[in-house]
Design a protein around this motif. Sequence first.
Motif, PDB file in Angstrom:
ATOM      1  N   VAL A   2       0.850  -1.187   0.000  1.00 32.57           N
ATOM      2  CA  VAL A   2       0.000   0.000   0.000  1.00 32.57           C
ATOM      3  C   VAL A   2       0.885   1.236   0.000  1.00 32.57           C
ATOM      4  N   GLN A   3       0.544   2.187  -0.828  1.00 33.53           N
ATOM      5  CA  GLN A   3       1.214   3.484  -0.779  1.00 33.53           C
ATOM      6  C   GLN A   3       0.174   4.560  -0.523  1.00 33.53           C
ATOM      7  N   ALA A  23      -4.466   9.778  -0.735  1.00 34.39           N
ATOM      8  CA  ALA A  23      -4.728   8.904  -1.874  1.00 34.39           C
ATOM      9  C   ALA A  23      -4.007   7.584  -1.668  1.00 34.39           C
ATOM     10  N   ALA A  24      -4.752   6.496  -1.816  1.00 34.63           N
ATOM     11  CA  ALA A  24      -4.200   5.160  -1.589  1.00 34.63           C
ATOM     12  C   ALA A  24      -4.042   4.419  -2.908  1.00 34.63           C
ATOM     13  N   SER A  25      -2.924   3.729  -3.040  1.00 39.34           N
ATOM     14  CA  SER A  25      -2.722   2.901  -4.223  1.00 39.34           C
ATOM     15  C   SER A  25      -3.379   1.548  -4.011  1.00 39.34           C
ATOM     16  N   GLY A  26      -3.634   0.863  -5.071  1.00 40.67           N
ATOM     17  CA  GLY A  26      -4.196  -0.472  -4.959  1.00 40.67           C
ATOM     18  C   GLY A  26      -5.675  -0.439  -4.640  1.00 40.67           C
ATOM     19  N   ARG A  27      -6.228  -1.614  -4.462  1.00 43.43           N
ATOM     20  CA  ARG A  27      -7.670  -1.672  -4.213  1.00 43.43           C
ATOM     21  C   ARG A  27      -7.966  -1.365  -2.755  1.00 43.43           C
ATOM     22  N   THR A  28      -9.187  -0.902  -2.517  1.00 41.77           N
ATOM     23  CA  THR A  28      -9.613  -0.648  -1.142  1.00 41.77           C
ATOM     24  C   THR A  28     -10.266  -1.906  -0.593  1.00 41.77           C
ATOM     25  N   ARG A  77     -10.355   6.265  -4.275  1.00 43.80           N
ATOM     26  CA  ARG A  77      -9.433   5.674  -3.291  1.00 43.80           C
ATOM     27  C   ARG A  77      -8.769   6.767  -2.461  1.00 43.80           C
ATOM     28  N   THR A  78      -9.582   7.683  -1.988  1.00 48.47           N
ATOM     29  CA  THR A  78      -9.083   8.843  -1.262  1.00 48.47           C
ATOM     30  C   THR A  78      -9.896   9.068  -0.004  1.00 48.47           C
TER      31      THR A  78
END
Length: 126
Positions: A2-3, A23-28, A77-78
């Motif tokens: 996760v970033q 803001a998150a990378s990848g799926r939630t 994804r925020t």
Amino acid sequence: QVQLVESGGGLVQAGGSLRLSCAASGRTVSRHVIGWFRQTPGKEREFLAAIRWSGDGAGVADSVKGRFTISRDNAKRTVYLEMNGLKPEDTAVYYCAEALQSVSPMLMNPRGYDYWGQGTQVTVSS
């Protein structure tokens, strides 16, 4: 992996508002918790707010209740931290973090989080 990337910090006058974004990378993942913290030099990280990606159990610390609000936009994804009525004592570096395992969405202990962003500076002038 996760970033998390925070943005939206800056310089604002007392009484002003800012909206921070995480803001998150990848799926939630619904059960994961996103938290907001802040830190000033020489002090421990202070919990501000937390929310699950599912939206359940959003909560804000008593110290900022009535001024700060947490929300999320899963499509982007925020996670957001809306800050109103800012005071000079709100000056700090603000961090978001994600916890993969938490019984409670109000996860206030920073040690419970697995991933952290790099932080964004908020400075409130008097």
